[in-house]
Design an enzyme around this catalytic site. Structure first.
Site, PDB file in Angstrom:
ATOM      1  N   HIS A   9       0.876  -1.173   0.000  1.00 23.28           N
ATOM      2  CA  HIS A   9       0.000   0.000   0.000  1.00 23.28           C
ATOM      3  C   HIS A   9       0.910   1.218   0.000  1.00 23.28           C
ATOM      4  O   HIS A   9       1.794   1.336   0.860  1.00 23.28           O
ATOM      5  CB  HIS A   9      -0.887  -0.013   1.243  1.00 23.28           C
ATOM      6  CG  HIS A   9      -1.868   1.118   1.314  1.00 23.28           C
ATOM      7  ND1 HIS A   9      -3.118   1.067   0.723  1.00 23.28           N
ATOM      8  CD2 HIS A   9      -1.784   2.336   1.904  1.00 23.28           C
ATOM      9  CE1 HIS A   9      -3.757   2.199   0.955  1.00 23.28           C
ATOM     10  NE2 HIS A   9      -2.976   2.989   1.671  1.00 23.28           N
ATOM     11  N   THR A  22       1.541   5.352   0.263  1.00 21.28           N
ATOM     12  CA  THR A  22       0.939   6.546   0.843  1.00 21.28           C
ATOM     13  C   THR A  22       2.020   7.592   1.049  1.00 21.28           C
ATOM     14  O   THR A  22       3.220   7.276   1.046  1.00 21.28           O
ATOM     15  CB  THR A  22       0.241   6.213   2.179  1.00 21.28           C
ATOM     16  OG1 THR A  22      -0.535   7.330   2.610  1.00 21.28           O
ATOM     17  CG2 THR A  22       1.253   5.857   3.266  1.00 21.28           C
ATOM     18  N   ARG A  45     -14.034   4.897  -8.453  1.00 18.03           N
ATOM     19  CA  ARG A  45     -13.959   3.689  -7.643  1.00 18.03           C
ATOM     20  C   ARG A  45     -15.045   3.648  -6.568  1.00 18.03           C
ATOM     21  O   ARG A  45     -15.408   2.572  -6.093  1.00 18.03           O
ATOM     22  CB  ARG A  45     -12.570   3.580  -7.007  1.00 18.03           C
ATOM     23  CG  ARG A  45     -11.468   3.295  -8.020  1.00 18.03           C
ATOM     24  CD  ARG A  45     -10.097   3.484  -7.406  1.00 18.03           C
ATOM     25  NE  ARG A  45      -9.764   2.448  -6.457  1.00 18.03           N
ATOM     26  CZ  ARG A  45      -9.001   1.373  -6.722  1.00 18.03           C
ATOM     27  NH1 ARG A  45      -8.507   1.179  -7.934  1.00 18.03           N
ATOM     28  NH2 ARG A  45      -8.719   0.492  -5.789  1.00 18.03           N
ATOM     29  N   GLU A  86      -5.000  -5.921  -8.098  1.00 14.57           N
ATOM     30  CA  GLU A  86      -5.107  -5.375  -6.742  1.00 14.57           C
ATOM     31  C   GLU A  86      -5.713  -6.391  -5.774  1.00 14.57           C
ATOM     32  O   GLU A  86      -6.546  -7.206  -6.162  1.00 14.57           O
ATOM     33  CB  GLU A  86      -5.988  -4.120  -6.729  1.00 14.57           C
ATOM     34  CG  GLU A  86      -5.442  -2.963  -7.539  1.00 14.57           C
ATOM     35  CD  GLU A  86      -6.367  -1.754  -7.496  1.00 14.57           C
ATOM     36  OE1 GLU A  86      -6.829  -1.393  -6.389  1.00 14.57           O
ATOM     37  OE2 GLU A  86      -6.636  -1.177  -8.566  1.00 14.57           O
TER      38      GLU A  86
END
Length: 215
Positions: free
Chosen positions: A12, A14, A53, A168
């Site tokens: 992930h 960020t 999304r 994903e």
């Protein structure tokens, strides 16, 4: 069918500025949950894609939407990170480059075991989960349907490789911070910022400078 890695990982990405709130909440939130909470300190995604999304279905879980799940890639050095690095995509509002971006690494099997024990819904896509045509799966014995060769590829000019590399893994609502096993940074200054963000947290995964995870 493709051979699944012996110990598959999840990633992930960020902004390092988001780590303090992640650590404080002890949770990685879905985009839908983040919006309800006022948004992240530093948003790095494409606004139009994030909005889409929020309305796209996770087709293997009726009624659920992609934006309601925490997204992970199956590899570091993702195509999204490449777009962030280039900083010239018209839909990308963030222009700070890849330098401040950190990778949070989790163990796929451990995440699945945690989710199944809750129980918490999870799924994975065979390509970009933000595409209308994405296919979804929800069983561990289907992981061999991922194009693992594409996931590991460093050259993704071939459109089929590009699609497969964007597969994903998705977990509904949230994932506990305690499942993060390692943090990767591009440089020592960002490593130091990440370590400071961990502060006195009970769970302090190692923070490493991993330049091979970046462009």
């Amino acid at each position: 069918m493709a051979t699944v890695p012996a110990a598959p990982k999840l990633y992930h990405i960020t902004h390092v500025d988001n780590l303090p709130s992640i650590v404080a909440d002890s949770v990685l939130w879905s985009d839908a949950a983040l919006i309800q909470r006022g948004g992240p300190a530093a948003s790095i995604g494409m606004g139009s894609i994030k909005a889409r999304r929020l309305s796209l279905p996770v087709k293997c879980h009726a009624g659920d939407l992609v934006g309601g799940y925490v997204p992970f890639y199956f590899c570091p050095r993702s195509i999204m990170l490449f777009l962030i690095h280039c900083a010239n995509h018209p839909q990308l509002t963030y222009r700070g480059g890849q330098g401040p971006i950190v990778h949070l690494e989790l163990d796929l099997r451990e995440v699945v075991a945690w989710a199944d024990a809750q129980p918490r819904l999870w799924a994975f896509s065979l390509s970009n989960a933000g595409a209308v045509y994405a296919e979804f799966r929800s069983r561990a014995d289907q992981l061999d349907q991922i194009d693992w060769t594409a996931v590991a590829a460093t050259d993704f000019r071939d459109p089929f490789v590009k699609e497969g590399k964007q597969a994903e893994f998705l977990v509904r609502d949230s994932v506990p911070w305690q499942l993060v096993r390692r943090i990767g940074a591009q440089s020592r200054p960002v490593q130091q910022r990440a370590m400071q963000a961990l502060g006195g947290a009970a769970h302090r995964p190692p923070v490493e400078v991993l330049r091979g995870w970046y462009y």
